[in-house]
Design an enzyme around this catalytic site. Structure first.
Site, short mmCIF file in Angstrom:
data_model
loop_
_atom_site.label_atom_id
_atom_site.label_comp_id
_atom_site.label_asym_id
_atom_site.label_seq_id
_atom_site.Cartn_x
_atom_site.Cartn_y
_atom_site.Cartn_z
N TYR A 166 -27.84 141.82 118.00
CA TYR A 166 -26.67 142.53 118.52
C TYR A 166 -25.71 142.75 117.36
O TYR A 166 -25.41 141.81 116.62
CB TYR A 166 -26.00 141.69 119.61
CG TYR A 166 -24.74 142.30 120.16
CD1 TYR A 166 -24.76 143.54 120.80
CD2 TYR A 166 -23.51 141.63 120.05
CE1 TYR A 166 -23.61 144.11 121.31
CE2 TYR A 166 -22.34 142.20 120.57
CZ TYR A 166 -22.40 143.43 121.19
OH TYR A 166 -21.26 144.00 121.70
N ASP A 268 -24.79 141.83 108.62
CA ASP A 268 -23.82 141.62 109.68
C ASP A 268 -23.51 140.13 109.68
O ASP A 268 -24.29 139.30 110.17
CB ASP A 268 -24.43 142.06 111.02
CG ASP A 268 -23.50 141.75 112.19
OD1 ASP A 268 -22.52 141.01 112.01
OD2 ASP A 268 -23.78 142.26 113.29
N LYS A 296 -14.78 137.80 113.79
CA LYS A 296 -14.68 136.49 114.44
C LYS A 296 -13.89 135.45 113.64
O LYS A 296 -12.68 135.52 113.59
CB LYS A 296 -16.08 135.99 114.82
CG LYS A 296 -16.75 136.89 115.88
CD LYS A 296 -17.89 136.18 116.54
CE LYS A 296 -18.81 137.09 117.33
NZ LYS A 296 -18.38 137.47 118.66
C1 LIG Z 1 -23.76 139.47 115.07
C2 LIG Z 1 -22.68 140.22 115.77
N1 LIG Z 1 -22.29 141.41 115.27
C3 LIG Z 1 -21.30 142.13 115.86
C4 LIG Z 1 -20.69 141.68 117.00
C5 LIG Z 1 -19.61 142.49 117.64
O1 LIG Z 1 -18.39 141.88 117.43
P1 LIG Z 1 -17.15 142.21 118.39
O2 LIG Z 1 -17.46 141.60 119.71
O3 LIG Z 1 -15.97 141.61 117.67
O4 LIG Z 1 -17.05 143.69 118.47
C6 LIG Z 1 -21.07 140.45 117.55
C7 LIG Z 1 -20.42 139.94 118.76
O5 LIG Z 1 -20.79 138.97 119.36
C8 LIG Z 1 -22.10 139.71 116.93
O6 LIG Z 1 -22.52 138.54 117.43
#
Ligand SMILES: Cc1ncc(COP(=O)(O)O)c(C=O)c1O
Length: 458
Positions: A166, A268, A296
């Protein structure tokens, strides 16, 4: 097929234990249950994000302090959920509270730059080795900016990702996130599957995926689409199938294949950044991508996102070729919180503390898994870790379908009823500790798990 000698879990017993644990939870959380019904009048599902609700009911939180949170029924928990890993500083850390209070009294938004942004960028540059940074407001925005930059720099449309990861909820990457077995297609060349209705099929077709850890599949994707892939984005350690660390050499091989094909390579680090190690996955695994997306934990609890990159890519932003924009980008409150979180709390010593906590968790949980011969395994790193209910470690997302649903769910309920809060959707999620957690709290997690193992194998 398990090669370890493990017990067979009696699923009828698991079902009975789930029923009694759910009942216990319902008795402890009448206000959360009632509140969902009221909230449904104006909030679909009674919540603000679909992943805030999970069986048996969403848990409404009143407040948090340090390692603890309290729900609206007044129950106190040690928080290993930590806002899906965003609270490595702990709740309401005094340094963050002070920074935000100081900043808000001076005005919280101008849509003009403030001085804290440079300090945060300097800190992220030191952690990652990537010199140039821009801010936005979420992990989603960070990976959106990354895909746009890779496409702009190459003039190509296709993206490559890993099946089952994700990267946020924008259209380009909400593809092959949690595909179901009947949607998969061949393992080495997975189908591109929309995660949600509402994605144009033409967008879905632009995003290809490969299994985590499979170098040949990456090579094949580039061979089959010569000159068409702009770049590849990976979560360097997958954090949504428990915790899956990269096989030796996989990240370096992906980078090399991308570059050999004139494409870019992005990490990511939304979950791994500032949690796996001071320098995130870049430092932990020794591979520097062309772009890294952070969010985060770097915000100390405020909404945040950041993208760092090599000059060749960030120059497109510098020269105004790519619009990297947003009204609240680098907003003063987030920058103040982020500065405090990164420069005063998540300093190198904090990572020694995360290692100590994870040692208590790892040694204790491993002993329980081994001595009760549970069909489960454990992975830990930095502030993160996960127990996964499958005897053998996973290789990739598809192996995650052998993870036992019911024991995972029971384990989540069991911990909750004994004062430990973990992320809902427990089959998939890793835990995150904070600098405020104590060894006793980690030991409590272990003791609860031992009690569960006893109940399951008695
Ligand atoms: C690995 C990863 N990338 C991107 C995101 C997206 O982040 P956000 O919820 O701050 O948009 C998440 C969210 O859980 C994530 O776990």
């Amino acid at each position: 097929m398990a090669t370890r000698d493990v017990v067979e879990i009696d699923l009828e017993l698991v079902g009975r234990l789930i029923a009694s644990e759910e009942e216990k939870l319902r008795t402890a959380q009448p206000r959360s249950i009632a509140y969902q019904e009221t909230a449904r009048e104006h909030l679909p599902g009674g919540v603000s994000s679909s992943w805030q609700t999970a069986p048996p009911h969403p848990i409404y939180i009143d407040r948090g302090l340090g390692s603890r949170v309290w729900d609206i029924d007044g129950n106190e928990f040690v928080d290993f959920h930590n806002g899906y890993g965003a609270i490595a500083v702990g709740h309401a850390h005094p340094k963050v509270v002070e920074a935000v209070q100081r900043r808000i009294a001076l005005g919280s938004h101008f849509a003009q730059p403030t001085e804290d942004a440079l300090i945060v960028a300097e800190d992220l540059a030191a952690r990652t080795g990537l010199p140039l940074w821009r801010f936005n407001n979420s992990g989603t925005e960070a990976t959106l900016d990354a895909t746009r930059l890779m496409r702009a720099a190459t003039g190509r449309d296709l993206l490559l990702k890993v099946e089952g990861t994700y990267h946020g909820h924008h259209d380009a990457l909400m593809v092959s996130v949690f595909p179901k077995p009947d949607e998969w297609g061949p393992r080495e060349r997975p189908n591109s599957v929309a995660q949600t209705p509402g994605l144009p099929q033409s967008y879905v077709d632009l995003t290809l995926s490969v299994p985590f850890g499979d170098v040949e599949a990456v090579r094949r994707a580039f061979d089959e689409h010569p000159g068409r892939i702009a770049g590849m984005i990976v979560e360097p350690a997958m954090t949504n199938v428990g915790l899956l660390l990269p096989p030796d050499g996989w990240l370096a091989a992906c980078k090399e294949i991308c570059h050999a094909n004139g494409a870019y390579f992005a990490f990511d680090e939304v979950k791994t950044g500032a949690t796996l190690a001071w320098g995130g996955a870049i430092a932990a695994f020794g591979v520097t991508p062309d772009l890294a997306c952070f969010a985060k934990s770097i915000g100390g609890g405020l909404p945040c996102g950041a993208i760092g990159g090599v000059p060749e890519l960030m120059d497109l932003v510098e020269r105004g070729r790519v619009d990297q924009v947003g009204t609240f980008n680098g907003n003063p409150l987030t920058m103040a919180a982020s500065r405090a979180a990164l420069t005063e709390v998540l300093v190198p010593n904090a990572y020694q503390r995360f290692d100590e906590l994870n040692r208590v968790l790892h040694d204790g949980l491993d002993k329980v898994i081994e001595s009760y011969r549970l069909p489960a395994h454990l992975e830990t790193m930095g502030a993160k870790g996960a127990i996964t209910w499958r005897a053998e470690p996973l290789r990739d997302y598809r192996d995650g379908f052998d993870v036992a649903d019911q024991p995972s769910y029971l384990s989540w309920l069991w911990q909750l009823n004994r004062g430990i809060f973990k992320s809902p959707w427990a089959k998939w999620e890793s835990w995150t500790t904070s600098v405020a957690h104590t060894d006793d709290e980690a030991q409590r997690y272990v003791d609860n798990f031992a009690e569960l193992a006893e109940a399951l194998t008695a």
